[in-house]
Design an enzyme around this catalytic site. Sequence first.
Site, PDB file in Angstrom:
ATOM      1  N   MET A  26       0.924  -1.393  -0.053  1.00 40.76           N
ATOM      2  CA  MET A  26       0.093   0.384   0.476  1.00 40.76           C
ATOM      3  C   MET A  26       0.754   1.151   0.381  1.00 40.76           C
ATOM      4  O   MET A  26       0.424   2.588   0.158  1.00 40.76           O
ATOM      5  CB  MET A  26      -1.050   0.003   1.448  1.00 40.76           C
ATOM      6  N   HIS A  33       9.047  -3.434   3.750  1.00 40.07           N
ATOM      7  CA  HIS A  33       8.858  -3.860   2.378  1.00 40.07           C
ATOM      8  C   HIS A  33      10.120  -4.292   1.330  1.00 40.07           C
ATOM      9  O   HIS A  33       9.949  -5.003   0.346  1.00 40.07           O
ATOM     10  CB  HIS A  33       8.125  -2.433   2.060  1.00 40.07           C
ATOM     11  N   GLY A 143       4.654 -10.147   4.117  1.00 40.58           N
ATOM     12  CA  GLY A 143       5.079 -10.172   5.265  1.00 40.58           C
ATOM     13  C   GLY A 143       4.924 -11.121   6.570  1.00 40.58           C
ATOM     14  O   GLY A 143       3.390 -11.049   6.907  1.00 40.58           O
TER      15      GLY A 143
HETATM   16  P1  AMP Z   1       1.109  -3.599   3.103  1.00 45.45           P
HETATM   17  O1  AMP Z   1       2.409  -1.978   2.895  1.00 45.45           O
HETATM   18  O2  AMP Z   1       1.384  -2.551   4.782  1.00 45.45           O
HETATM   19  O3  AMP Z   1       0.253  -3.274   3.152  1.00 45.45           O
HETATM   20  O4  AMP Z   1       2.676  -4.448   3.466  1.00 45.45           O
HETATM   21  C1  AMP Z   1       2.708  -5.004   1.943  1.00 45.45           C
HETATM   22  C2  AMP Z   1       3.956  -6.376   2.305  1.00 45.45           C
HETATM   23  O5  AMP Z   1       4.523  -5.481   3.298  1.00 45.45           O
HETATM   24  C3  AMP Z   1       3.160  -7.203   3.168  1.00 45.45           C
HETATM   25  O6  AMP Z   1       3.171  -7.944   2.899  1.00 45.45           O
HETATM   26  C4  AMP Z   1       3.041  -6.725   4.515  1.00 45.45           C
HETATM   27  O7  AMP Z   1       3.256  -7.904   4.856  1.00 45.45           O
HETATM   28  C5  AMP Z   1       4.931  -6.613   4.488  1.00 45.45           C
HETATM   29  N1  AMP Z   1       5.310  -5.958   5.792  1.00 45.45           N
HETATM   30  C6  AMP Z   1       5.287  -4.678   5.897  1.00 45.45           C
HETATM   31  N2  AMP Z   1       5.485  -4.843   7.356  1.00 45.45           N
HETATM   32  C7  AMP Z   1       6.807  -5.371   6.890  1.00 45.45           C
HETATM   33  C8  AMP Z   1       8.280  -5.612   7.891  1.00 45.45           C
HETATM   34  N3  AMP Z   1       7.623  -4.648   9.630  1.00 45.45           N
HETATM   35  N4  AMP Z   1       8.608  -6.434   7.726  1.00 45.45           N
HETATM   36  C9  AMP Z   1       8.727  -7.185   6.566  1.00 45.45           C
HETATM   37  N5  AMP Z   1       7.480  -6.583   6.355  1.00 45.45           N
HETATM   38  C10 AMP Z   1       6.334  -6.420   6.177  1.00 45.45           C
END
Ligand code: AMP
Length: 276
Positions: A26, A33, A143
């Site tokens: 997002m 990320h 993640g």
């Molecule tokens: P988001 O933009 O928050 O929807 O996250 C996008 C992807 O990055 C998802 O698969 C999350 O699980 C992963 N993600 C977010 N924060 C972390 C983190 N601290 N460590 C590893 N992966 C992450």
Amino acid sequence: MQVLTTIAAVRAARAAFPALGLVPTMGFLHAGHMSLVARARVECGAAAVSIFVNPTQFAADEDLSRYPRDMPRDLAMLEAAGVDLVFAPDPAEVYPPGYASRIEVGPVAEPLEGARRPGHFAGVATVVAKLFNIVQPTRAYFGQKDAQQVAVIRRMARDLDMPLDVVVGATVREPDGLAMSSRNVYLSPAERAAAPVLYRALDGARALFARGERDAEALRRHMRAAIATEPAVEVDYVSVADGASLREVERAGAGCLVSLAARLGRTRLIDNVVLG
Ligand code: AMP
């Protein structure tokens, strides 16, 4: 790096890559990320990243309108990381007039986040299925921080015979243990100072388990007590659940998911560790 906003453009670009790793995001990118992006590049030889704040996974009272965005910074980070393709559509490209279908993944989407955020995982599953169909990745990277999301996507990919591998990357943390999250930017300085208690609570439960504690309620009690030392942090839930079904257990064992959600002011954060 190609930055594309239409489904047709992604379909046309896709043919150039024999294998492609997709990292759905997002935006408002951070090192969590980027760890997934780096892995996608190494393992697939080419990486695609989607940036889409998906309206259907936010409830009416959630933070869709104020979700942090910084497209120029995100694109600079992805360019520097050697990403091949970015898909950054408008909501109208993803959900044109008349759009009506929805994917429900079943029991694994019901407890924990699913219970507190009705409709959230149907929104996630549906948009991820669409991204898979649009980008057609060889592998897709998620993640561990969003552990239930991983379980939902895995279930969906298996149940619907999606021709790709779902890969999970470890949670990337700040030096003080706080899991990196785009939402951390919402925290006031005082809330940011209190936030590491969440990981300390999880790590404490893990340590208790390592010393032989198997009573899941004792682990939950420990986490509630740890978080109670920070008055600025309000527990939403603490959980010790079976790693596959995500249902609460009485006896903790290796593979159990220890997770929590908490509010710091208006900000809701989640985190987890796996036992054993
Ligand atoms: P988001 O933009 O928050 O929807 O996250 C996008 C992807 O990055 C998802 O698969 C999350 O699980 C992963 N993600 C977010 N924060 C972390 C983190 N601290 N460590 C590893 N992966 C992450």
